[in-house]
Design a protein around this motif. Structure first.
Motif, PDB file in Angstrom:
ATOM      1  N   ASP A 185       0.706  -1.197   0.029  1.00 22.64           N
ATOM      2  CA  ASP A 185      -0.263   0.126  -0.136  1.00 22.64           C
ATOM      3  C   ASP A 185       0.808   1.103   0.033  1.00 22.64           C
ATOM      4  O   ASP A 185       0.486   2.345   0.172  1.00 22.64           O
ATOM      5  CB  ASP A 185      -0.798  -0.028   1.152  1.00 22.64           C
ATOM      6  CG  ASP A 185      -1.890  -0.967   0.903  1.00 22.64           C
ATOM      7  OD1 ASP A 185      -2.613  -1.394   0.088  1.00 22.64           O
ATOM      8  OD2 ASP A 185      -1.994  -1.580   2.271  1.00 22.64           O
ATOM      9  N   GLU A 213       4.059   6.977  -2.514  1.00 23.42           N
ATOM     10  CA  GLU A 213       3.046   6.729  -1.784  1.00 23.42           C
ATOM     11  C   GLU A 213       3.573   6.236  -0.413  1.00 23.42           C
ATOM     12  O   GLU A 213       4.422   5.519  -0.335  1.00 23.42           O
ATOM     13  CB  GLU A 213       2.126   5.590  -2.273  1.00 23.42           C
ATOM     14  CG  GLU A 213       1.384   5.852  -3.738  1.00 23.42           C
ATOM     15  CD  GLU A 213       2.454   5.776  -4.808  1.00 23.42           C
ATOM     16  OE1 GLU A 213       3.516   4.967  -4.848  1.00 23.42           O
ATOM     17  OE2 GLU A 213       2.160   6.305  -5.694  1.00 23.42           O
ATOM     18  N   SER A 215       1.924   5.049   3.212  1.00 23.77           N
ATOM     19  CA  SER A 215       0.715   4.435   3.963  1.00 23.77           C
ATOM     20  C   SER A 215       0.704   4.650   5.218  1.00 23.77           C
ATOM     21  O   SER A 215      -0.462   5.255   5.836  1.00 23.77           O
ATOM     22  CB  SER A 215       0.807   2.963   3.516  1.00 23.77           C
ATOM     23  OG  SER A 215      -0.325   2.347   4.272  1.00 23.77           O
ATOM     24  N   THR A 244      -2.970   6.173   5.424  1.00 23.85           N
ATOM     25  CA  THR A 244      -3.937   5.122   5.897  1.00 23.85           C
ATOM     26  C   THR A 244      -4.074   5.409   7.451  1.00 23.85           C
ATOM     27  O   THR A 244      -5.384   5.297   8.042  1.00 23.85           O
ATOM     28  CB  THR A 244      -3.431   3.807   5.716  1.00 23.85           C
ATOM     29  OG1 THR A 244      -3.600   3.559   4.423  1.00 23.85           O
ATOM     30  CG2 THR A 244      -4.689   3.072   6.393  1.00 23.85           C
TER      31      THR A 244
END
Length: 278
Positions: A185, A213, A215, A244
């Motif tokens: 992720d 990215e 997470s 997240t």
């Protein structure tokens, strides 16, 4: 990757472990086991025993920086390894990884806050690998080495002094580093105190891993009654990452957690917490 919190300032409710001001994480990834920091005392060893985690079966000990609340646990761990070697219980000698400046003496107003063991002593117990450059521990997990200071709102103030070539200089914690794990992720960032700046750490992790990215982030963010500008700039940067979750602990005060909760979901951290990342 699996991460278990062995030491934090707090313990989880109804989990009967020992907390202390410091950090120690037990990490398993791609067939290797490592300790990230060792806290202040032998509390992490006691907690690991209660969790049935074998600290004699680790590949790496990674130090985020050379402050006492992240490194003094090396003294009881060194004794544990020495005693185990006498008893013929040693299967492997872990490699101790950190920045080359972790052993320089550090102090605040004359009070020592740095390492309590010398490099020469630890070389007799462990294998040492000191590096300013990143070190890949597995294909997905990297020690970042020295963090470039990109943002002007972070890492601007010294914390005490350090001795360099017998001269005292202001300590900007150039030895402060972190880990980055490439999950499915995005990046998982693992920090000790983030003296080099949490945003600086993230930017460098993205550069080294070539992954944009991010997470999740777990660790201390060194947000202790920060100036309003620093807090707002940090929030602005983190908000753009679309995280997240955030796991702030150790040196992140309650007010800062409230502020961070405005832009991302904050998760509780304490001794006994177990996380898994794909």
């Amino acid at each position: 990757m699996k991460l278990t919190v062995l030491i934090d300032n707090n313990t989880l409710t109804d989990r009967y472990f020992i907390g202390e001001p410091g950090i120690s994480f037990f990490i398993e990834s791609e067939g290797i086991k490592l300790l990230f920091d060792t806290g202040y005392s032998d509390a992490f060893i006691q907690n690991a025993s209660k969790m049935n985690l074998d600290l004699l079966d680790i590949n790496y000990i990674v130090l985020s920086h050379g402050h006492l609340d992240h490194s003094w646990g090396l003294e009881p761990l060194s004794r544990r390894y020495m005693e185990a070697e006498i008893e013929g219980q040693i299967n492997k000698i872990p490699k101790l990884i950190g920045h080359p400046l972790i052993f320089e003496a550090k102090s605040i107003a004359g009070t020592p806050i740095g390492m309590n063991l010398s490099q020469e002593f630890l070389e007799d117990i462990f294998t040492l690998k000191l590096s300013k450059d990143p070190i890949w521990l597995t294909e997905k997990l990297v020690f970042l080495g020295e963090i470039p200071r990109k943002f002007k709102f972070e890492a601007q103030d010294p914390i005490g002094v350090r001795k360099s070539s017998n001269l005292e200089v202001e300590d900007y914690l150039l030895d402060d580093s972190a880990l980055a794990f490439i999950s499915a992720d995005g990046l998982v960032i693992i920090t000790g105190c983030s003296h080099s700046g949490i945003c600086n750490i993230i930017e460098y992790a993205k550069e080294i891993t070539k992954v944009n990215e991010v997470s999740e982030i777990i660790g201390g963010f060194h947000l202790l009654d920060p100036e309003a500008k620093k807090m707002e700039e940090t929030k602005d940067y983190l908000a753009k990452l679309d995280l997240t979750a955030l796991y702030p602990c150790h040196c992140t005060d309650l007010k800062s957690k409230f502020e961070l909760a405005k832009i991302v979901e904050i998760k509780e951290v304490g001794v006994g917490l177990h996380l898994e990342f794909n």
